[in-house]
Each structure stands twice: as C-alpha cells, then as structure tokens.
Design an enzyme around this catalytic site. Structure first.
Site, PDB file in Angstrom:
ATOM      1  CB  SER A 245      47.550  41.248  38.108  1.00 29.87           C
ATOM      2  OG  SER A 245      46.936  41.634  36.909  1.00 29.87           O
TER       3      SER A 245
ATOM      4  CG  HIS B 196      44.156  45.325  39.140  1.00 28.87           C
ATOM      5  ND1 HIS B 196      43.779  44.060  39.553  1.00 28.87           N
ATOM      6  CD2 HIS B 196      45.234  45.135  38.323  1.00 28.87           C
ATOM      7  CE1 HIS B 196      44.568  43.151  39.000  1.00 28.87           C
ATOM      8  NE2 HIS B 196      45.456  43.779  38.258  1.00 28.87           N
TER       9      HIS B 196
ATOM     10  CG  ASP C 132      40.674  44.692  41.022  1.00 29.16           C
ATOM     11  OD1 ASP C 132      40.454  45.258  39.929  1.00 29.16           O
ATOM     12  OD2 ASP C 132      41.495  43.768  41.159  1.00 29.16           O
TER      13      ASP C 132
END
Length: 408
Positions: free
Chosen positions: A156, A354, A321
């Site tokens: 991320s 995610h 995700d």
C-alpha cells in the site's frame, strides 16, 4: 510470541537517530531537525550489501517483527513475513523498519516537541510526502553505513515508498517490492480519504489540530475515519463470511444501538484505533497518499517516469482488493515493461481484500520467498532455498520488452 519462537527475531529494541541537518520538504517548508525511530533484525554483512528496508503503510510503524520483552503479545505488524526462515529471512538479511516522519510512534511528528517553541507541533507540523520519507530514510541508511539496499519492500503506502526509492536513489537500491499498491490514487480513493479527514476535522474536540493544547482528543472523528477505512481494506466476501447479517441478540431491537455483528466489530476497531493513533498523523498520512503520483511531472507518462529506475521490481496484487485492484498493479507492470525494466508480477487469489498483504497466504509468501532467494544469490547471501510453488496464485515474469503483457 507465536507458536514457533525459533522462527521469530525475538525481543526487538527500538533505536533512535537524531538529525541536525535541515530537511527541505516537498511542500517548501523545512524541518530544522528531526528524529527517526527504527528497529533492525538480523546481521549486516561485511560489505553491507544485505540490507532490506521495510516501509510501512498508513497506520504502521517501525515495529515490523518480533515482540517487546515487556509486552510479548505486541508482535510486529509483519511478523509473519520477517524472521529466520520466513520469506524475508533474517538469517540472510539485515532488515530495517522505520517510523516515518509525521508518525506518532516516536519519530518526529505532530505530537513531538518543537524545539523552537517548547510546545508540541500539533497543527503546525508540516505536510510530508512520500518523497520526504524516502529522503529521510536515505539519511538513516547513510547513518548506518548502508550505501545500497538489497531491497525496499512495502504494501500500500509502503509500496509507494519502495517505488519512490527507485526514482530518487536509483543507484542505491537493487530491488523494489511494490505490493497491493498503485502509481497514484484513483478519484474514489481520494474521496474516501477526504471523508475520513472531514470526520476528524469536524469533531468538536479537534480544535483546528491543536487538541492537545486543549487537553482533548478528537476520538469520535478518528473512530469514524478508522471505521470507514477498515471497510475498504476488507473484501465483501470476507465480511459476509465472517459476519453475514448476524444479529447480536437474535432479534431486531428497532433502534439505533449496535445490533448487527459487523456494527459491533467496526465500532470496536474504531475505538481501539482512536486510543493509540494521533489524529494529525492520520491527516498527514492520507494526504501523502493523495499526493503520490510519479508520473505527474512527465505529463502522466508513467513509463517515462519509471525510466530512471535501475532496480528489479516485484509487483503483487490481490484479486479481492477493490481499493487497490489488480488493474492498478498491471498499470505499473505495463509501464515498467515499456521502460525496459525487469519485473515479476504475482496476482494472488486470496479472499482478504486490501489487507491481504499483511496476512498469511501460502501462495503469496512462496512467491515473495522465491524472489528473495534470487536476491540472496545475487549478493552472495546464500544459495536458493525455496522452491517456486505457485499453487492457486498466478505469476508472470516480464523481462524488458520481450514478455510484454497487460496482466493475467
């Protein structure tokens, strides 16, 4: 401490590095001095070629692996990934975790004392960007005597830092792991971040960001921001499987109290987060996400932006995700291929959304371990030890222009 302590880095000890050289920030402001808190695991080899920098995401910090002697249950946030015999093997690599500037876990940030005023920075702490974090991390590597990283890795927002390393210091990094990320946020993601920030700044206890001077904490706003964020980190299938439409007390209460199990879970997560995280730091981290866009200075041409990189790339995404979907990772891969870079792409079939980059998944860990084995062989840190077994995942290797494809 985990079921298998032989695979743990053991008790971790935070360290602190102070810097008196001013840091000129992307926003034009200057930090006259600052401190970074970090942890290290494993041993730096004689030629200092086996260092791996772990970059954290929005709510992460320097405590990446192991536990604290006075709090054995406080495991590092990536403890399943880092340790002896784990994908990032500390028997072969020297691993560094850093709390970023603007953080609230020891590095200089809004809760720190500004030497110029003797008061906490609060709202006066400047906005920092991914580029600023990378610049400060490079100074820490200088302090540690590390001229070239074997790799930088993150998921991320952490992956964005790893990518930025290859652009700002192309000669100082061999490989970048870009996991569950994008080259820039989508409009929808910017919108999510803005709603989260509005929840915080509209809390009556926010006081323009100087809540600590008023002996207050905007806990309600921070709780709402975390609840919103947490929803986006998980997949619909996982939420349905874990909570469904289960009602806590079996029957509808026909009121606005907590009734569904998912409501109870989200409020618990929000309350817990508001107790340990700083609201100003949350604002800073989400703005750093919004601003990240390597192709902005090349007219949107990501391949041109990435042409400066010299590192090899491992890019991974998770099919479930929806906040950073595989299409965003494929855009990075396509740009890397177009600019002639070596890139390995893994698209993992996992249900976690995610948050998949933080969790246990055999396919995911195996492809990481296999790529790390190649790095170890490259720098002479040990022979290949992990067979490449993909299982339910999908792997693509792209070498220069030759294997160009847009995805799996």
């Amino acid at each position: 401490m985990g079921d298998d302590d032989t695979r743990s880095v053991g008790a971790a000890t935070p360290q602190r590095a102070g810097f008196l050289e001013p840091l000129i920030l992307k926003a034009g402001k200057t930090l006259a001095s600052y401190e970074l808190v970090y942890e290290t695991y494993g041993t730096l080899n004689a030629d200092k070629s086996n260092a791996v920098l772990v970059c954290h995401a929005l709510s992460g910090n320097h405590h990446v692996a192991g536990y604290y002697a006075d709090d054995p249950k406080k495991l590092g946030w990536w403890d399943n990934m880092i340790g002896p015999g784990k994908p990032i093997d500390t028997d072969r690599f020297f691993v560094i975790g850093v709390n970023n500037l603007g953080g609230c876990h020891g590095s200089t940030g809004p809760t720190s004392i500004d030497r110029a005023t003797g008061q906490a920075y609060g709202a006066s702490f400047p906005l920092v960007t991914v580029e600023d974090w990378v610049a400060s991390q490079a100074r820490l590597m200088d302090r540690l005597g590390i001229q070239k990283l074997a790799a930088a890795i993150g998921g991320s927002l952490g992956a964005m830092q790893a990518m930025q390393w290859t652009l700002d210091f192309p000669e100082r990094i061999r490989h970048a792991f870009v996991i569950a990320a994008a080259s820039r946020l989508s409009t929808q993601n910017i919108a999510f971040n803005d709603v989260a920030r509005m929840a915080i700044v509209s809390d009556p206890d926010f006081h323009g960001g100087n809540y600590r001077a008023h002996k207050a904490i905007p806990a309600r706003g921070l709780k709402l921001a975390r609840m919103l964020g947490h929803i986006t980190y998980l997949s619909e299938d996982l939420l349905r499987e874990k909570f469904g439409r289960e009602v806590k007390h079996g029957e509808y209460g026909y009121n606005y109290d907590v009734e569904f199990e998912i409501e109870s879970y989200l409020r618990y997560q929000g309350d817990k987060f508001a107790q340990v995280f700083d609201a100003n730091t949350y604002l800073i981290m989400t703005k750093a996400l919004d601003y990240f866009d390597p192709a902005r200075e090349t007219g949107g041409d990501l391949a041109k932006a990435l042409s400066a990189a010299r590192a090899g790339f491992f890019v991974a995404s998770f099919k479930s995700d929806w906040r950073f979907p595989p299409e965003r990772s494929r855009e990075i891969v396509k740009a890397l291929v177009a600019s002639g870079k070596n890139v390995t792409y893994a698209e993992i079939d996992a249900p976690h959304g995610h948050d998949g980059f933080l969790l246990d998944n055999r396919d995911y860990h195996e492809v990481i371990a296999a790529y790390v084995d190649n790095i170890a062989a490259e720098i002479g840190a040990g022979p290949r030890r992990t067979p490449l077994v993909i299982g339910g995942g999908e792997l693509e290797e792209m070498r220069g222009f030759a294997g160009q494809r847009e995805g799996t």
